[in-house]
Design a protein around this motif. Structure first.
Motif, PDB file in Angstrom:
ATOM      1  N   ASN A   1       5.074  -1.147  -7.291  1.00 55.19           N
ATOM      2  CA  ASN A   1       5.371  -2.559  -7.538  1.00 55.19           C
ATOM      3  C   ASN A   1       4.561  -3.454  -6.598  1.00 55.19           C
ATOM      4  O   ASN A   1       4.062  -4.512  -7.013  1.00 55.19           O
ATOM      5  N   ASN A   2       4.414  -3.025  -5.330  1.00 57.22           N
ATOM      6  CA  ASN A   2       3.575  -3.785  -4.388  1.00 57.22           C
ATOM      7  C   ASN A   2       2.149  -3.896  -4.906  1.00 57.22           C
ATOM      8  O   ASN A   2       1.538  -4.976  -4.886  1.00 57.22           O
ATOM      9  N   LEU A   3       1.610  -2.775  -5.361  1.00 53.42           N
ATOM     10  CA  LEU A   3       0.243  -2.779  -5.880  1.00 53.42           C
ATOM     11  C   LEU A   3       0.129  -3.629  -7.141  1.00 53.42           C
ATOM     12  O   LEU A   3      -0.889  -4.289  -7.364  1.00 53.42           O
ATOM     13  N   LYS A   4       1.180  -3.615  -7.951  1.00 47.16           N
ATOM     14  CA  LYS A   4       1.176  -4.454  -9.142  1.00 47.16           C
ATOM     15  C   LYS A   4       1.099  -5.922  -8.764  1.00 47.16           C
ATOM     16  O   LYS A   4       0.334  -6.700  -9.364  1.00 47.16           O
ATOM     17  N   GLN A   5       1.880  -6.323  -7.750  1.00 47.92           N
ATOM     18  CA  GLN A   5       1.858  -7.715  -7.294  1.00 47.92           C
ATOM     19  C   GLN A   5       0.496  -8.083  -6.718  1.00 47.92           C
ATOM     20  O   GLN A   5      -0.012  -9.191  -6.942  1.00 47.92           O
ATOM     21  N   ILE A   6      -0.107  -7.161  -5.981  1.00 45.20           N
ATOM     22  CA  ILE A   6      -1.438  -7.411  -5.423  1.00 45.20           C
ATOM     23  C   ILE A   6      -2.464  -7.541  -6.545  1.00 45.20           C
ATOM     24  O   ILE A   6      -3.345  -8.415  -6.511  1.00 45.20           O
ATOM     25  N   GLY A   7      -2.351  -6.679  -7.554  1.00 41.78           N
ATOM     26  CA  GLY A   7      -3.267  -6.754  -8.684  1.00 41.78           C
ATOM     27  C   GLY A   7      -3.154  -8.078  -9.426  1.00 41.78           C
ATOM     28  O   GLY A   7      -4.165  -8.690  -9.799  1.00 41.78           O
TER      29      GLY A   7
ATOM     30  N   ILE B   1       4.583  -8.855   6.074  1.00 40.12           N
ATOM     31  CA  ILE B   1       4.627  -9.156   4.648  1.00 40.12           C
ATOM     32  C   ILE B   1       4.977  -7.869   3.910  1.00 40.12           C
ATOM     33  O   ILE B   1       4.175  -6.927   3.853  1.00 40.12           O
ATOM     34  N   ASN B   2       6.184  -7.799   3.360  1.00 37.85           N
ATOM     35  CA  ASN B   2       6.675  -6.564   2.755  1.00 37.85           C
ATOM     36  C   ASN B   2       5.817  -6.095   1.587  1.00 37.85           C
ATOM     37  O   ASN B   2       5.716  -4.892   1.333  1.00 37.85           O
ATOM     38  N   THR B   3       5.198  -7.027   0.877  1.00 41.09           N
ATOM     39  CA  THR B   3       4.342  -6.650  -0.245  1.00 41.09           C
ATOM     40  C   THR B   3       3.166  -5.803   0.212  1.00 41.09           C
ATOM     41  O   THR B   3       2.595  -5.044  -0.576  1.00 41.09           O
ATOM     42  N   PHE B   4       2.807  -5.899   1.485  1.00 39.09           N
ATOM     43  CA  PHE B   4       1.671  -5.149   2.015  1.00 39.09           C
ATOM     44  C   PHE B   4       2.069  -3.795   2.606  1.00 39.09           C
ATOM     45  O   PHE B   4       1.209  -3.086   3.112  1.00 39.09           O
ATOM     46  N   ARG B   5       3.347  -3.444   2.549  1.00 42.01           N
ATOM     47  CA  ARG B   5       3.800  -2.236   3.235  1.00 42.01           C
ATOM     48  C   ARG B   5       4.392  -1.217   2.269  1.00 42.01           C
ATOM     49  O   ARG B   5       5.295  -1.525   1.491  1.00 42.01           O
ATOM     50  N   CYS B   6       3.885   0.005   2.308  1.00 43.34           N
ATOM     51  CA  CYS B   6       4.443   1.097   1.522  1.00 43.34           C
ATOM     52  C   CYS B   6       5.640   1.689   2.272  1.00 43.34           C
ATOM     53  O   CYS B   6       5.519   2.029   3.450  1.00 43.34           O
TER      54      CYS B   6
END
Length: 323
Positions: A51-57, A132-137
């Motif tokens: 999901n993080n990668l999806k948001q980054i994409g 930034i939680n979106t950047f952390r696996c």
């Protein structure tokens, strides 16, 4: 008066044997349950990572729609704290810093003049510390955010990131004018002599650390967006050159080196960048990647090196297989 029949007396508890049998049964059940719980937990962590990668994409595509180009790294980079902290922002901030407004971090970025202010100065450090939680696996075993073990950084606190841009498949020369070769277990040369093995500063993929002077658009990905790896996982615990999202030398990686490649030395050898400036995941069996079309796929660590490298380039015209 007759005495009560002993066989009719109510039992007051379990015998020792019954207790031991009960404990053994519970232990067996726990032993059977724990692997299932761990599998569910890892599945949830892998889904969160995807999901993080999806948001980054999505953010990369939103930036492209707004700016007419893929987000980019700097044009003037010296690769040391002392030099790069004084470079003017637009010339040195990372592709990651440029997508902050598109992952709901625009207020923070604006407050700390990211990515317009002078790069990495004392004022910007307040923003760089924001986790930034979106950047952390959630699976990556990162501990804290102080990058004190990075060269030339003097214990500067920066929030880490577990996702890096794919630089391509060419590797073996630093490309900074004097064409200095370095020793890697997996050197690889692009057929175009202009690119050669300059994977650090002239990668044949979507991102490399000095790509600011190249204006890449979606139409420039001639291999097709559904066939091209865009962003993948890495860990500062394994690779020293991963983590500080404000510094362009730490947000890109090559696919010349196999996914999850393990050289000798374990985490103590995290500075071995010629063999670790790549992608490494703590998910079992492979790693997550966002593709150039914004989709996310789990890539097996058993993918052939030829296919892995082919998927990393934007214009190689190779036959592709990601399985």
């Amino acid at each position: 008066m007759s005495r009560p029949n002993a066989s009719r007396r109510s039992r007051q508890g379990f015998t020792l044997i019954e207790l031991l049998v009960g404990i053994a049964i519970i232990a067996i059940l726990i032993g059977l349950l724990l692997p299932a719980v761990q599998k569910v937990r890892e599945a949830a962590a892998r889904m969160k990572c995807q999901n993080n990668l999806k948001q980054i994409g999505i953010a990369i595509h939103a930036f492209h729609d707004a700016e007419g180009r893929i987000p980019y790294n700097g044009t003037t980079l010296n690769y040391s704290w002392a030099s790069d902290q004084n470079v003017v922002g637009p010339q040195a901030w990372t592709w990651v810093a440029r997508i902050l407004p598109y992952i709901e971090q625009g207020t923070m970025a604006s407050a700390y003049s990211i990515p317009t202010g002078t790069t990495l100065n004392a004022y910007n450090l307040g923003g760089l510390k924001v986790k930034i939680n979106t950047f952390r696996c959630p699976t990556a075993p990162e501990v804290g955010d102080t990058a004190s073990d990075w060269p030339n950084w003097s214990g500067i606190e920066m929030s880490l990131i577990n996702y890096k841009g794919v630089s391509g498949s060419n590797w073996g020369t630093n490309g900074l004018g004097s064409a200095i070769n370095f020793t890697s277990a997996y050197p690889n040369t692009d057929p175009d002599p202009t690119y050669g093995s300059k994977g650090l500063d002239m990668g044949n993929g979507m991102f490399y650390r000095a790509d600011g002077s190249r204006k890449l658009t979606i139409s420039g990905i001639t291999d097709g967006t559904s066939n091209t790896l865009m962003v993948g996982e890495d860990s500062h615990t394994w690779n020293q050159h991963c983590g500080g999202w404000g510094f362009a030398n730490y947000v890109n990686g090559t696919c010349a080196i196999p996914l999850n490649y393990q050289d000798t030395g374990g985490t103590a050898n995290k500075g071995n960048w010629p063999n670790r400036y790549s992608f490494y995941s703590y998910h079992t069996g492979g790693g997550n990647f966002a593709l150039a079309d914004g989709s996310v796929r789990f890539i097996s660590a058993n993918i052939t090196l030829a296919n892995y490298r082919a998927a990393a380039t934007i214009r190689g015209g190779e036959a592709l297989g990601l399985d």
